[in-house]
Design an enzyme around this catalytic site. Structure first.
Site, short mmCIF file in Angstrom:
data_model
loop_
_atom_site.label_atom_id
_atom_site.label_comp_id
_atom_site.label_asym_id
_atom_site.label_seq_id
_atom_site.Cartn_x
_atom_site.Cartn_y
_atom_site.Cartn_z
NE ARG A 58 28.35 106.52 51.95
CZ ARG A 58 28.17 107.60 51.17
NH1 ARG A 58 27.91 107.47 49.90
NH2 ARG A 58 28.27 108.80 51.69
CE1 TYR A 118 20.90 81.90 52.72
CE2 TYR A 118 20.08 84.12 52.38
CZ TYR A 118 20.75 83.20 53.15
OH TYR A 118 21.26 83.58 54.36
CG ASP A 192 23.17 83.06 45.04
OD1 ASP A 192 24.34 82.67 45.20
OD2 ASP A 192 22.44 83.41 45.97
CE LYS A 217 26.34 81.88 53.69
NZ LYS A 217 25.22 82.00 52.78
C1 LIG Z 1 24.12 82.90 52.50
C2 LIG Z 1 23.54 83.01 51.16
C3 LIG Z 1 23.04 84.25 50.69
C4 LIG Z 1 23.02 85.50 51.54
O1 LIG Z 1 24.30 85.94 51.86
P1 LIG Z 1 24.67 86.77 53.17
O2 LIG Z 1 26.14 86.93 53.06
O3 LIG Z 1 24.24 85.97 54.36
O4 LIG Z 1 23.92 88.07 53.09
C5 LIG Z 1 22.53 84.29 49.41
N1 LIG Z 1 22.48 83.20 48.62
C6 LIG Z 1 22.93 82.00 49.05
C7 LIG Z 1 22.85 80.83 48.13
C8 LIG Z 1 23.47 81.86 50.33
O5 LIG Z 1 23.91 80.66 50.75
#
Ligand SMILES: *Cc1c(COP(=O)(O)O)cnc(C)c1O
Length: 401
Positions: A58, A118, A192, A217
């Site tokens: 952790r 998001y 982000d 992603k």
């Molecule tokens: C998918 C996504 C998230 C969240 O990510 P997770 O891995 O699903 O927790 C945050 N911001 C954007 C732009 C995303 O596409």
């Protein structure tokens, strides 16, 4: 290994890699919860800070650290060597975003964001943070004049959070301008960078303080892992505020997931090149199609964010939104696709298509959806790495139905 002189493609392959004493060329997966000490003398020296040691996964794990180092190296390209960049890998993008906002804003502090985020980030900002005494407000598109005004009236603002390109409408926000205004008011900027990836956009080099990712992603790229990352400048200060939280909130990724993500990340520069090339052709096809009411892709010259995107990005990405005019038209099209999958998520090697109003943005109230441009006819596409002719053929046959 991190060699700041290596180019992006080389860093993606080599940064952070370690080789184990067996001679194995690929770093092993440290699939272990705990680490043993050879003796009490080592424990004492570790306790005194004389030697470093992993003790419990952790808190830290070599496989996770390798991925963090690679991502930090990629996000650092373009920064001068004096900036000390750190990174932590989380079990999801949301864990990384939550840790970043919790680390920067405490009870009594204020957070400003753009109007559309998001979905889960939107909920975190609107509903969860206020329950812990962090107030939040929205400035549509982080328009510079309105942001300036909002910061002046909310001097307790400690963080400005943004996504660009923004989900799902592909709106573009000028990172350097936002940073200049936020910093003047003593607020940190969190970006982000999920849609762009460090290959196309490096917010730290534009002055941002923290970059967050859903590594689920493009960074993993193969659709096999849920994961996240926070990368930050001033590693000592921001690491203490953000990365440290992984230990106390526990959003720890498995070593196997880190290993898979690291493997995916090695080909990110190559993948992004093809993702962008395919998306450029798909966007041109959609923009010209008689059944498409509007196509939103920052690479199209008539996209309102085209110039800013061209200035701050090294490519326009592979996310496209397009409006088919009605729910019925969108549903007929989505049901007719054969190669592209009807699925949320994005950044996979295969093409994914979804309907934001019914899927990713279902919980956003209809009035707010409309105001944000998420119409009932809007379709979002993550253009994959299939032959672009096959992708376009699939879109064409589904549009003809
Ligand atoms: C998918 C996504 C998230 C969240 O990510 P997770 O891995 O699903 O927790 C945050 N911001 C954007 C732009 C995303 O596409």
């Amino acid at each position: 290994m991190t060699n700041k002189r290596l180019a992006m493609e080389s860093q993606a392959i080599h940064a952070g890699e370690f080789h184990d004493p067996s001679g194995a060329h690929i770093a092993p997966i440290h699939q272990t919860s705990t680490f043993s000490f050879p003796d009490m003398d080592t424990v004492a020296r570790w306790g005194a800070g004389e030697v470093e040691a992993d003790i419990y996964t952790r808190v830290g794990n070599p496989t996770r650290r390798a991925l963090a180092a690679k991502l930090a190296a990629l996000e650092s390209i373009g920064l001068d060597g004096s900036v000390d960049v750190g990174a932590e890998i989380f079990s999801s993008g949301m864990a990384a975003i939550a840790a970043s906002l919790m680390g920067l804003a405490r009870a009594g502090d204020h957070v400003i964001t753009q109007n559309v985020l998001y979905g889960s980030t939107d909920h975190l900002v609107s509903d969860v943070l206020p329950e812990y005494g962090v107030t939040t407000s929205r400035v549509p598109g982080l328009d510079p004049d309105r942001l300036e005004q909002e910061l002046a009236t909310r001097p307790e603002t400690t963080a400005v959070f943004l996504e660009t390109p923004a989900n799902p409408t592909m709106r573009i926000i000028d990172i350097a301008t936002t940073v200049a205004i936020a910093h003047e008011h003593g607020a940190k900027v969190v970006v982000d960078n999920t849609f762009a990836t460090p290959v196309l956009q490096r917010p730290l080099s534009l002055g941002a303080d923290v970059v967050v990712h859903s590594t689920t992603k493009y960074i993993n790229g193969h659709g096999t892992v849920i994961g996240g990352a926070a990368v930050y400048r001033d590693a000592a200060e921001l690491g203490d505020r953000i990365a440290r939280l992984i230990k106390f909130t526990g959003g720890v990724p498995s070593s196997f997931d880190c290993w898979l993500t690291n493997l995916g990340l090695k080909t990110l520069p190559l993948r992004m090149e093809r993702h962008c090339a395919n998306a450029t052709e798909v966007a041109a096809f959609l923009a010209d199609h008689e059944k498409v009411v509007a196509a939103h892709y920052p690479g199209l010259v008539d996209h309102p964010g085209h110039e800013v995107a061209a200035k701050q990005m090294d490519g326009f990405g592979a996310m496209i939104a397009f409006d088919l005019g009605s729910y019925a038209a969108a549903a007929r099209f989505l049901d007719g696709l054969e190669l592209c999958a009807l699925a949320v998520s994005l950044g996979n090697i295969d093409s994914l298509v979804e309907h934001p109003a019914s899927m990713t943005h279902r919980v956003v109230p209809p009035e707010q959806r409309q105001a944000a441009g998420i119409t009932d006819g809007l379709v979002r596409m993550s253009v994959g790495l299939e032959a672009v002719g096959d992708i376009i053929d699939d879109l064409e046959q589904a549009l003809a139905l």
